[in-house]
Design a protein around this motif. Structure first.
Motif, PDB file in Angstrom:
ATOM      1  N   LYS A 186     -15.442 -19.340  -8.088  1.00 51.18           N
ATOM      2  CA  LYS A 186     -15.147 -18.369  -7.040  1.00 51.18           C
ATOM      3  C   LYS A 186     -16.135 -17.218  -7.108  1.00 51.18           C
ATOM      4  N   PRO A 187     -17.011 -17.102  -6.125  1.00 52.28           N
ATOM      5  CA  PRO A 187     -17.928 -15.958  -6.126  1.00 52.28           C
ATOM      6  C   PRO A 187     -17.151 -14.681  -5.824  1.00 52.28           C
ATOM      7  N   PRO A 188     -17.672 -13.541  -6.230  1.00 49.32           N
ATOM      8  CA  PRO A 188     -16.961 -12.285  -6.029  1.00 49.32           C
ATOM      9  C   PRO A 188     -16.746 -11.942  -4.557  1.00 49.32           C
ATOM     10  N   THR A 189     -17.443 -12.612  -3.663  1.00 48.34           N
ATOM     11  CA  THR A 189     -17.291 -12.296  -2.249  1.00 48.34           C
ATOM     12  C   THR A 189     -16.039 -12.924  -1.655  1.00 48.34           C
ATOM     13  N   LEU A 190     -15.496 -13.956  -2.289  1.00 44.90           N
ATOM     14  CA  LEU A 190     -14.306 -14.599  -1.742  1.00 44.90           C
ATOM     15  C   LEU A 190     -13.064 -13.823  -2.110  1.00 44.90           C
ATOM     16  N   GLN A 191     -12.207 -13.649  -1.126  1.00 44.54           N
ATOM     17  CA  GLN A 191     -10.958 -12.932  -1.354  1.00 44.54           C
ATOM     18  C   GLN A 191      -9.799 -13.858  -1.106  1.00 44.54           C
ATOM     19  N   PRO A 238     -27.629 -18.472  -2.952  1.00 46.08           N
ATOM     20  CA  PRO A 238     -27.152 -19.346  -1.877  1.00 46.08           C
ATOM     21  C   PRO A 238     -25.633 -19.551  -1.934  1.00 46.08           C
ATOM     22  N   PHE A 239     -25.091 -19.558  -3.149  1.00 47.53           N
ATOM     23  CA  PHE A 239     -23.652 -19.724  -3.314  1.00 47.53           C
ATOM     24  C   PHE A 239     -22.912 -18.540  -2.695  1.00 47.53           C
ATOM     25  N   ASN A 240     -23.379 -17.322  -2.968  1.00 46.91           N
ATOM     26  CA  ASN A 240     -22.753 -16.130  -2.387  1.00 46.91           C
ATOM     27  C   ASN A 240     -22.917 -16.105  -0.875  1.00 46.91           C
ATOM     28  N   SER A 241     -24.060 -16.534  -0.389  1.00 50.68           N
ATOM     29  CA  SER A 241     -24.290 -16.576   1.059  1.00 50.68           C
ATOM     30  C   SER A 241     -23.324 -17.556   1.717  1.00 50.68           C
ATOM     31  N   SER A 242     -23.110 -18.685   1.062  1.00 49.77           N
ATOM     32  CA  SER A 242     -22.170 -19.672   1.598  1.00 49.77           C
ATOM     33  C   SER A 242     -20.754 -19.127   1.592  1.00 49.77           C
ATOM     34  N   ALA A 243     -20.394 -18.400   0.540  1.00 48.33           N
ATOM     35  CA  ALA A 243     -19.056 -17.818   0.455  1.00 48.33           C
ATOM     36  C   ALA A 243     -18.855 -16.786   1.564  1.00 48.33           C
ATOM     37  N   LEU A 244     -19.865 -15.988   1.823  1.00 45.76           N
ATOM     38  CA  LEU A 244     -19.769 -15.004   2.904  1.00 45.76           C
ATOM     39  C   LEU A 244     -19.637 -15.688   4.265  1.00 45.76           C
ATOM     40  N   ALA A 245     -20.376 -16.767   4.452  1.00 50.07           N
ATOM     41  CA  ALA A 245     -20.291 -17.508   5.705  1.00 50.07           C
ATOM     42  C   ALA A 245     -18.898 -18.119   5.869  1.00 50.07           C
ATOM     43  N   LEU A 246     -18.339 -18.610   4.778  1.00 46.55           N
ATOM     44  CA  LEU A 246     -16.993 -19.168   4.828  1.00 46.55           C
ATOM     45  C   LEU A 246     -15.984 -18.088   5.214  1.00 46.55           C
ATOM     46  N   ALA A 273      -5.874 -22.864   0.883  1.00 51.01           N
ATOM     47  CA  ALA A 273      -5.311 -23.509  -0.304  1.00 51.01           C
ATOM     48  C   ALA A 273      -6.421 -24.077  -1.190  1.00 51.01           C
ATOM     49  N   VAL A 274      -7.420 -24.655  -0.576  1.00 54.30           N
ATOM     50  CA  VAL A 274      -8.550 -25.190  -1.342  1.00 54.30           C
ATOM     51  C   VAL A 274      -9.251 -24.057  -2.085  1.00 54.30           C
ATOM     52  N   ILE A 275      -9.455 -22.956  -1.405  1.00 51.01           N
ATOM     53  CA  ILE A 275     -10.126 -21.812  -2.032  1.00 51.01           C
ATOM     54  C   ILE A 275      -9.292 -21.278  -3.194  1.00 51.01           C
TER      55      ILE A 275
END
Length: 61
Positions: free
Chosen positions: A56-61, A3-11, A46-48
């Protein structure tokens, strides 16, 4: 963790949508709204950036 990775992708998708909207506004000459949107995008980014590496999941850049 899924769910964490899914949320990161949605973000990421939402940030992309916001950037596209900012660019559309700027192209239409609505610089004031584009600038306001750019400020909000910058705050989110900035928050990210300030998240601890462990969060930080690997999906966030």
């Amino acid at each position: 963790m899924e769910p964490f990775n899914s949320s990161a992708l949605a973000l990421q998708k939402n940030l992309l949508t916001l950037r596209q909207e900012r660019d559309r506004l700027r192209a239409q000459g609505d610089d004031q709204k584009a600038d306001q949107l750019a400020e909000q995008i910058a705050r989110i980014e900035a928050v990210i950036r300030n998240l601890p590496e462990a969060m930080k999941p690997p999906t966030l850049q």
